[in-house]
Design a protein around this motif. Structure first.
Motif, PDB file in Angstrom:
ATOM      1  N   ARG A  76     -74.323  -3.666  11.087  1.00 17.25           N
ATOM      2  CA  ARG A  76     -75.256  -4.531  11.256  1.00 17.25           C
ATOM      3  C   ARG A  76     -74.728  -5.863  11.128  1.00 17.25           C
ATOM      4  O   ARG A  76     -75.018  -6.936  11.972  1.00 17.25           O
ATOM      5  N   GLY A  77     -73.633  -6.329  10.502  1.00 16.67           N
ATOM      6  CA  GLY A  77     -72.954  -7.371  10.261  1.00 16.67           C
ATOM      7  C   GLY A  77     -72.195  -7.424  11.427  1.00 16.67           C
ATOM      8  O   GLY A  77     -71.863  -8.685  11.883  1.00 16.67           O
ATOM      9  N   LEU A  78     -71.453  -6.463  12.103  1.00 18.81           N
ATOM     10  CA  LEU A  78     -70.741  -6.658  13.159  1.00 18.81           C
ATOM     11  C   LEU A  78     -71.510  -7.083  14.288  1.00 18.81           C
ATOM     12  O   LEU A  78     -71.391  -7.727  15.026  1.00 18.81           O
ATOM     13  N   ARG A  79     -72.724  -6.379  14.472  1.00 20.11           N
ATOM     14  CA  ARG A  79     -73.683  -6.699  15.620  1.00 20.11           C
ATOM     15  C   ARG A  79     -74.202  -7.980  15.424  1.00 20.11           C
ATOM     16  O   ARG A  79     -74.264  -8.884  16.466  1.00 20.11           O
ATOM     17  N   ASP A  80     -74.482  -8.446  14.309  1.00 19.99           N
ATOM     18  CA  ASP A  80     -74.921  -9.961  14.098  1.00 19.99           C
ATOM     19  C   ASP A  80     -73.810 -10.924  14.389  1.00 19.99           C
ATOM     20  O   ASP A  80     -74.128 -12.124  14.903  1.00 19.99           O
ATOM     21  N   GLY A  81     -72.446 -10.426  14.059  1.00 14.41           N
ATOM     22  CA  GLY A  81     -71.489 -11.260  14.799  1.00 14.41           C
ATOM     23  C   GLY A  81     -70.910 -11.326  15.935  1.00 14.41           C
ATOM     24  O   GLY A  81     -70.202 -12.326  16.469  1.00 14.41           O
ATOM     25  N   GLY A  82     -71.863 -10.571  16.952  1.00 14.83           N
ATOM     26  CA  GLY A  82     -71.407 -10.509  18.496  1.00 14.83           C
ATOM     27  C   GLY A  82     -71.017  -9.364  18.843  1.00 14.83           C
ATOM     28  O   GLY A  82     -70.562  -9.199  19.953  1.00 14.83           O
ATOM     29  N   ALA A  83     -70.557  -8.410  18.045  1.00 11.67           N
ATOM     30  CA  ALA A  83     -70.072  -7.134  18.496  1.00 11.67           C
ATOM     31  C   ALA A  83     -71.109  -6.227  19.178  1.00 11.67           C
ATOM     32  O   ALA A  83     -72.258  -6.115  18.825  1.00 11.67           O
ATOM     33  N   VAL A  84     -70.613  -5.375  20.148  1.00 11.24           N
ATOM     34  CA  VAL A  84     -71.505  -4.320  20.994  1.00 11.24           C
ATOM     35  C   VAL A  84     -71.119  -2.929  20.092  1.00 11.24           C
ATOM     36  O   VAL A  84     -70.037  -2.611  19.808  1.00 11.24           O
ATOM     37  N   LEU A  85     -72.368  -2.456  19.259  1.00 14.18           N
ATOM     38  CA  LEU A  85     -72.111  -1.239  18.778  1.00 14.18           C
ATOM     39  C   LEU A  85     -72.057  -0.105  19.630  1.00 14.18           C
ATOM     40  O   LEU A  85     -72.975   0.067  20.465  1.00 14.18           O
ATOM     41  N   VAL A  86     -71.232   0.815  19.273  1.00 14.96           N
ATOM     42  CA  VAL A  86     -70.789   2.067  20.140  1.00 14.96           C
ATOM     43  C   VAL A  86     -70.679   3.050  19.314  1.00 14.96           C
ATOM     44  O   VAL A  86     -69.837   3.266  18.186  1.00 14.96           O
ATOM     45  N   GLN A  87     -71.747   3.968  18.928  1.00 10.46           N
ATOM     46  CA  GLN A  87     -71.930   5.284  18.265  1.00 10.46           C
ATOM     47  C   GLN A  87     -70.852   6.144  18.668  1.00 10.46           C
ATOM     48  O   GLN A  87     -70.757   6.468  19.876  1.00 10.46           O
ATOM     49  N   GLY A  88     -70.086   6.803  17.651  1.00 10.90           N
ATOM     50  CA  GLY A  88     -69.081   7.522  17.969  1.00 10.90           C
ATOM     51  C   GLY A  88     -68.456   8.303  16.834  1.00 10.90           C
ATOM     52  O   GLY A  88     -68.619   7.888  15.572  1.00 10.90           O
ATOM     53  N   ASP A  89     -67.476   9.085  16.963  1.00 11.67           N
ATOM     54  CA  ASP A  89     -67.033   9.974  15.845  1.00 11.67           C
ATOM     55  C   ASP A  89     -65.439  10.347  16.179  1.00 11.67           C
ATOM     56  O   ASP A  89     -65.269  10.865  17.388  1.00 11.67           O
ATOM     57  N   LEU A  90     -64.422  10.147  15.491  1.00  8.79           N
ATOM     58  CA  LEU A  90     -63.223  10.509  15.811  1.00  8.79           C
ATOM     59  C   LEU A  90     -62.927  11.885  16.131  1.00  8.79           C
ATOM     60  O   LEU A  90     -61.900  12.403  16.546  1.00  8.79           O
ATOM     61  N   ASP A  91     -63.870  12.590  15.485  1.00 12.01           N
ATOM     62  CA  ASP A  91     -63.671  14.253  15.600  1.00 12.01           C
ATOM     63  C   ASP A  91     -64.692  14.557  16.898  1.00 12.01           C
ATOM     64  O   ASP A  91     -64.684  15.956  17.213  1.00 12.01           O
ATOM     65  N   ASP A  92     -65.158  13.695  17.744  1.00 13.75           N
ATOM     66  CA  ASP A  92     -65.961  13.963  18.984  1.00 13.75           C
ATOM     67  C   ASP A  92     -65.393  13.365  19.963  1.00 13.75           C
ATOM     68  O   ASP A  92     -65.446  12.093  20.405  1.00 13.75           O
ATOM     69  N   ALA A  93     -64.594  13.994  20.766  1.00 11.48           N
ATOM     70  CA  ALA A  93     -63.664  13.507  21.904  1.00 11.48           C
ATOM     71  C   ALA A  93     -64.650  13.059  23.087  1.00 11.48           C
ATOM     72  O   ALA A  93     -64.230  11.995  23.623  1.00 11.48           O
ATOM     73  N   GLU A  94     -65.646  13.821  23.256  1.00 15.67           N
ATOM     74  CA  GLU A  94     -66.632  13.013  24.308  1.00 15.67           C
ATOM     75  C   GLU A  94     -67.028  11.939  23.860  1.00 15.67           C
ATOM     76  O   GLU A  94     -67.342  10.953  24.684  1.00 15.67           O
ATOM     77  N   SER A  95     -67.551  11.349  22.678  1.00 19.97           N
ATOM     78  CA  SER A  95     -67.797  10.086  22.228  1.00 19.97           C
ATOM     79  C   SER A  95     -67.001   9.169  22.489  1.00 19.97           C
ATOM     80  O   SER A  95     -67.229   7.798  22.772  1.00 19.97           O
ATOM     81  N   LEU A  96     -65.837   9.707  22.090  1.00 15.73           N
ATOM     82  CA  LEU A  96     -64.517   8.606  22.558  1.00 15.73           C
ATOM     83  C   LEU A  96     -64.351   8.244  24.034  1.00 15.73           C
ATOM     84  O   LEU A  96     -64.065   6.986  24.275  1.00 15.73           O
ATOM     85  N   ARG A  97     -64.444   9.302  24.607  1.00 13.58           N
ATOM     86  CA  ARG A  97     -64.581   8.981  26.025  1.00 13.58           C
ATOM     87  C   ARG A  97     -65.738   7.912  26.571  1.00 13.58           C
ATOM     88  O   ARG A  97     -65.255   6.982  27.352  1.00 13.58           O
ATOM     89  N   LYS A  98     -66.749   8.092  26.156  1.00 15.59           N
ATOM     90  CA  LYS A  98     -67.909   7.243  26.598  1.00 15.59           C
ATOM     91  C   LYS A  98     -67.502   5.807  25.957  1.00 15.59           C
ATOM     92  O   LYS A  98     -67.787   4.796  26.500  1.00 15.59           O
ATOM     93  N   ALA A  99     -66.888   5.768  24.709  1.00 15.93           N
ATOM     94  CA  ALA A  99     -66.724   4.518  23.956  1.00 15.93           C
ATOM     95  C   ALA A  99     -65.648   3.915  24.872  1.00 15.93           C
ATOM     96  O   ALA A  99     -65.622   2.303  24.884  1.00 15.93           O
TER      97      ALA A  99
END
Length: 289
Positions: free
Chosen positions: A44-67
Motif C-alpha cells: 500500500r505504501g508503494l501504491r500511495d507513492g505512485g507505483a502500479v501494483l502487479v500481483q504475482g509470484d516468482l514461482d508462477d511463471a504465468e504471473s511473471l509473463r503478465k507482469a
C-alpha cells in the motif's frame, strides 16, 4: 518490445526492490511493483507513492509473463537463501525472471547479485547468484549486474540496543569490512535504468563511500571501511544521543555527529568497479579488478 518506459520492480516490498522503486518514482519514472499481497502495508505504501501494483509470484511463471507485458525494463532480486531448498529456489526464480524477460523482449534487465560472485568463493549464497549471472550471460540479453556488499541495514536488527554492544563477525582481523546501504543500491539501479547505453553489459560492484554516493554506475572512488582489530567491531549508537529508531534507513554516508570508535579506522578501497562487458561466460568468473 514495448514502447512504454515502465520498469517492473521485483522484490518491491523488500530492501533493494523498495529502494529501487522509490528512487525511480522520485525521478518521475513509471514503476510497476510485483507484489504477492497488494493489501500488505508495504504494498500500500508503494501504491500511495505512485507505483502500479502487479500481483504475482516468482514461482508462477504465468504471473511473471503478465507482469512483464508492456514494460520496458525489469529489476530482478531474489530473497537471500542459506540452505539447499531455498538456494535452489533462488536460482530457479532468478533464471525464470531472466528467461521471461528475454522472451518478453524486455529492453534492459538489472540484476542484483553480490560483491564477489565472480570470484569462485565456494560460499553457497554467492555461488547461487553466480549461477544466475552465468545464465543471464548465456541468454545474451541487454543486462546490468549490480554486486552490492554487506548491507548496513543488517545492523538495524540491533537498533534497539542500549549502551555498548559487541558485534562479532566472521572477518579476518587484517581485512577491511565493506558496507552498502540498501537505499544507495536503489540509486545505482535507477542510474542504470536512466543510462542504459552506459550500464548495459557491465558488472558493477558497490560499496559505501565517505562522501555522497556516486551518481553514476561508472564512478570509482576511495572510501573508508571499518577494519576490526580483533574480528569484532565496537560501536555505540551514532548520529544521536539515543539508539536509532528501527525504521531508520541508513545511507552510505556517515553522520557528521558520529564519533569514530577507537578500534575502527578507515582503509581505502575501490568503491565501484566495472567488470568486463557481458559477452562470455568466462567474463562472469574472472576476478574483479
Amino acid at each position: 518490445m514495448s514502447s512504454s518506459d515502465a520498469v517492473l520492480v521485483i522484490g518491491a516490498t523488500g530492501n533493494q526492490g523498495g529502494a529501487t522503486a522509490r528512487q525511480l518514482l522520485a525521478r518521475g519514472r513509471r514503476v510497476h511493483a510485483l507484489v504477492r499481497d497488494p493489501g500488505s502495508p508495504a504494498a500500500r505504501g508503494l501504491r500511495d507513492g505512485g507505483a502500479v501494483l502487479v500481483q504475482g509470484d516468482l514461482d508462477d511463471a504465468e504471473s511473471l509473463r503478465k507482469a512483464m507485458n508492456g514494460v520496458r525494463a525489469v529489476f530482478s532480486v531474489q530473497a537471500l537463501a542459506y540452505e539447499p531448498r531455498t538456494l535452489a529456489a533462488e536460482v530457479r526464480q532468478g533464471k525464470t525472471v531472466a528467461d521471461i524477460a528475454k522472451e518478453s523482449g524486455v529492453a534492459h534487465l538489472v540484476y542484483s547479485s553480490v560483491g564477489g560472485a565472480e570470484r569462485d568463493t565456494g560460499i553457497d549464497h554467492f555461488e547461487s547468484k553466480a549461477e544466475i549471472e552465468r545464465h543471464i550471460l548465456a541468454l545474451g540479453m541487454p543486462a546490468t549486474i549490480l554486486r552490492p556488499v554487506f548491507f548496513m541495514n543488517n545492523l538495524l536488527h540491533y537498533a534497539d540496543a542500549r549502551d555498548e554492544r559487541v558485534l562479532s563477525l566472521p572477518v579476518r582481523p587484517d581485512k577491511p569490512m565493506q558496507f552498502i546501504a540498501a537505499d544507495d543500491i536503489g540509486v545505482f539501479a535507477a542510474d542504470a535504468f536512466d543510462d542504459p547505453e552506459r550500464s548495459i553489459g557491465r558488472q558493477i560492484e558497490l560499496a559505501a563511500t565517505s562522501s555522497p554516493s556516486p551518481r553514476s554506475p561508472g564512478s570509482t572512488s576511495a572510501s573508508p571501511a571499518p577494519r576490526p582489530g580483533s574480528s569484532r567491531s565496537r560501536s555505540k549508537s551514532a548520529c544521536s544521543s539515543g539508539s536509532p529508531k528501527p525504521d531508520t534507513r541508513p545511507t552510505s554516508r556517515p553522520c557528521a555527529a558520529a564519533p569514530r570508535p577507537a578500534d575502527l579506522r578507515a582503509v581505502p578501497h575501490p568503491a565501484t568497479r566495472l567488470g568486463p562487458p557481458l559477452t562470455t561466460p568466462e567474463a562472469a568468473s574472472a576476478p574483479a579488478g
